[in-house]
Write an enzyme that holds these catalytic residues in place. Sequence first.
Site, PDB file in Angstrom:
ATOM      1  N   HIS A  59      -4.383  -9.027  -1.072  1.00  0.00           N
ATOM      2  CA  HIS A  59      -3.128  -8.662  -1.730  1.00  0.00           C
ATOM      3  C   HIS A  59      -1.924  -8.939  -0.839  1.00  0.00           C
ATOM      4  O   HIS A  59      -1.992  -8.818   0.393  1.00  0.00           O
ATOM      5  CB  HIS A  59      -3.147  -7.214  -2.241  1.00  0.00           C
ATOM      6  CG  HIS A  59      -3.375  -6.161  -1.205  1.00  0.00           C
ATOM      7  ND1 HIS A  59      -2.360  -5.569  -0.507  1.00  0.00           N
ATOM      8  CD2 HIS A  59      -4.512  -5.579  -0.761  1.00  0.00           C
ATOM      9  CE1 HIS A  59      -2.850  -4.656   0.315  1.00  0.00           C
ATOM     10  NE2 HIS A  59      -4.166  -4.648   0.191  1.00  0.00           N
ATOM     11  N   ASP A 108       1.134  -7.417  -1.295  1.00  0.00           N
ATOM     12  CA  ASP A 108       2.020  -6.253  -1.130  1.00  0.00           C
ATOM     13  C   ASP A 108       1.528  -5.354  -0.006  1.00  0.00           C
ATOM     14  O   ASP A 108       0.360  -5.379   0.369  1.00  0.00           O
ATOM     15  CB  ASP A 108       2.147  -5.464  -2.444  1.00  0.00           C
ATOM     16  CG  ASP A 108       0.824  -4.924  -2.952  1.00  0.00           C
ATOM     17  OD1 ASP A 108      -0.199  -5.639  -2.856  1.00  0.00           O
ATOM     18  OD2 ASP A 108       0.787  -3.773  -3.429  1.00  0.00           O
ATOM     19  N   ASP A 124      -3.719  -5.047   6.600  1.00  0.00           N
ATOM     20  CA  ASP A 124      -3.803  -4.715   5.161  1.00  0.00           C
ATOM     21  C   ASP A 124      -2.659  -5.369   4.414  1.00  0.00           C
ATOM     22  O   ASP A 124      -1.642  -4.747   4.177  1.00  0.00           O
ATOM     23  CB  ASP A 124      -3.784  -3.187   5.015  1.00  0.00           C
ATOM     24  CG  ASP A 124      -4.063  -2.735   3.608  1.00  0.00           C
ATOM     25  OD1 ASP A 124      -4.515  -3.542   2.798  1.00  0.00           O
ATOM     26  OD2 ASP A 124      -3.801  -1.554   3.306  1.00  0.00           O
ATOM     27  N   GLU A 147      -1.349  -4.191  -5.455  1.00  0.00           N
ATOM     28  CA  GLU A 147      -2.612  -3.520  -5.144  1.00  0.00           C
ATOM     29  C   GLU A 147      -2.356  -2.122  -4.615  1.00  0.00           C
ATOM     30  O   GLU A 147      -3.104  -1.190  -4.902  1.00  0.00           O
ATOM     31  CB  GLU A 147      -3.413  -4.335  -4.120  1.00  0.00           C
ATOM     32  CG  GLU A 147      -4.856  -3.869  -3.933  1.00  0.00           C
ATOM     33  CD  GLU A 147      -5.037  -2.736  -2.947  1.00  0.00           C
ATOM     34  OE1 GLU A 147      -6.084  -2.077  -2.996  1.00  0.00           O
ATOM     35  OE2 GLU A 147      -4.127  -2.495  -2.120  1.00  0.00           O
ATOM     36  N   GLU A 148      -1.309  -1.957  -3.809  1.00  0.00           N
ATOM     37  CA  GLU A 148      -1.064  -0.645  -3.196  1.00  0.00           C
ATOM     38  C   GLU A 148      -0.647   0.400  -4.232  1.00  0.00           C
ATOM     39  O   GLU A 148      -0.944   1.579  -4.076  1.00  0.00           O
ATOM     40  CB  GLU A 148       0.011  -0.754  -2.101  1.00  0.00           C
ATOM     41  CG  GLU A 148      -0.401  -1.607  -0.898  1.00  0.00           C
ATOM     42  CD  GLU A 148      -1.529  -0.993  -0.078  1.00  0.00           C
ATOM     43  OE1 GLU A 148      -1.975   0.121  -0.391  1.00  0.00           O
ATOM     44  OE2 GLU A 148      -1.969  -1.659   0.884  1.00  0.00           O
ATOM     45  N   GLU A 152     -10.126  -7.208   2.121  1.00  0.00           N
ATOM     46  CA  GLU A 152      -9.705  -5.940   2.744  1.00  0.00           C
ATOM     47  C   GLU A 152     -10.472  -5.743   4.056  1.00  0.00           C
ATOM     48  O   GLU A 152     -11.606  -6.187   4.185  1.00  0.00           O
ATOM     49  CB  GLU A 152      -9.996  -4.765   1.807  1.00  0.00           C
ATOM     50  CG  GLU A 152      -9.227  -4.804   0.502  1.00  0.00           C
ATOM     51  CD  GLU A 152      -7.805  -4.277   0.596  1.00  0.00           C
ATOM     52  OE1 GLU A 152      -7.327  -4.028   1.730  1.00  0.00           O
ATOM     53  OE2 GLU A 152      -7.177  -4.117  -0.461  1.00  0.00           O
ATOM     54  N   HIS A 189      -2.098   1.154   6.859  1.00  0.00           N
ATOM     55  CA  HIS A 189      -1.076   2.131   6.472  1.00  0.00           C
ATOM     56  C   HIS A 189      -0.569   2.941   7.666  1.00  0.00           C
ATOM     57  O   HIS A 189       0.031   3.986   7.486  1.00  0.00           O
ATOM     58  CB  HIS A 189      -1.583   3.103   5.384  1.00  0.00           C
ATOM     59  CG  HIS A 189      -2.002   2.424   4.119  1.00  0.00           C
ATOM     60  ND1 HIS A 189      -2.144   3.091   2.926  1.00  0.00           N
ATOM     61  CD2 HIS A 189      -2.301   1.138   3.837  1.00  0.00           C
ATOM     62  CE1 HIS A 189      -2.522   2.242   1.989  1.00  0.00           C
ATOM     63  NE2 HIS A 189      -2.631   1.040   2.520  1.00  0.00           N
TER      64      HIS A 189
HETATM   65 ZN   LIG Z   1      -5.356  -3.228   1.175  1.00  0.00          ZN
END
Ligand SMILES: [Zn+2]
Length: 391
Positions: free
Chosen positions: A72, A74, A105, A139-140, A163, A363
């Site tokens: 992803h 984003d 990520d 995705e987030e 991922e 994150h």
């Molecule tokens: Zn991710």
Amino acid sequence: MEIPLPEIEPLLSFLQDIIRIPSPSTRERGVVERVAEEMKRVGFAEVSIDEVGNVVGRIGSGSGKSLLYDAHTDTVGIGDPAAWSRDPFGAVIEEGVLYGRGAADNKGALAAMIYGAKSIIDADLDLTGDLYVVGSVQEEDCEGYAIGLLCRKSKPHAVLLGEPTNLQISRGQRGRIMLVVTSHGRSCHASSPQLGVNAIYGMNKVVAGVEALNSKLAQHPFLGPGSIAVTRIEGAGASLNVVPDTCRAYLDRRLTWGEDEALALSQVKEIIEEKGVRAEVETVIYEARSHTGYPCHKKKYFPAWLLEEDHPLVQMGARTVRRTLGYDPQIMGWRFSTDGVATKGELAIPTIGFGPGEEAHCHTTEDQVKIEDLLKAAQVYAQFAVDFLGR
Ligand SMILES: [Zn+2]
């Protein structure tokens, strides 16, 4: 013919470019366009941006089996910038590690996938099927939504998610559902509360029931237990001296194998009935406009998914890793949720995960990926496409 090693310099500078372009969910346009440019530059046969805004590159014969790689574009926000010891959008490299929001990520994997495909292109290998590399969006905010729209149409035979797995193989994850409980009462002046019905007191009973429910949820030997947590409460009175007639509580419910939306809703309904509270529970709806203006609307229900350890795709992934990197990968599951909720959970397309970077860095202000691991991932992405599709 051997697949040549991907070139690290252009891979790295491309990855630095896309980390330096901030891309929160629904605002991925800058990164998506940069990714499309790179795919064209390295020689993908076809590059497009679909209606929801995923960037899709294809190499291969144009017929036969198809394999889809998804990472992803984003990222989550950066929170307090002062909490970062390095610029989150600086993409600095220190001692073989690249730092920045999205490094683990999931931008590192995306760069490795594109350069893995480039190795196949440069070696002039004729795949007998098609490899799609997708930089997906949103995705987030709503995992599976954008990739699900794409896979419903393109129906790939298998999906590999980039991922972070720290170069091991993932074969599943718990699902999740966001629920909202609304309790009702009757407003009155807070100086005579006995004249009304306080919606917060009603919700208090439901919250106690939810807390007790958490320890009674189903278990699964691989995915672990289901869980439930109250994550937000809002009491809505007209002002601070009014007994509120409405209260809302949001519940984060993680679903283990065998648990679904109907079960999650019925368990909370049971609590509401048992406690005799005037309230209802429903699934939260995701609504947004994608960077292309596409109107997104979906229930925030993301089913658990799992591939058996002896599934041919898991075994093929393990063989490719062994052959390419020389070790037997651990076969693991993710703690977090991924696009697999759509590809396997909803659409039943065999799905595995393999990516550079560690789950623990996602994150966080320490978002990072090892340069060496980007190269290893790119090698595996190239070899796995050849192993799966043939040539
Ligand atoms: Zn991710």
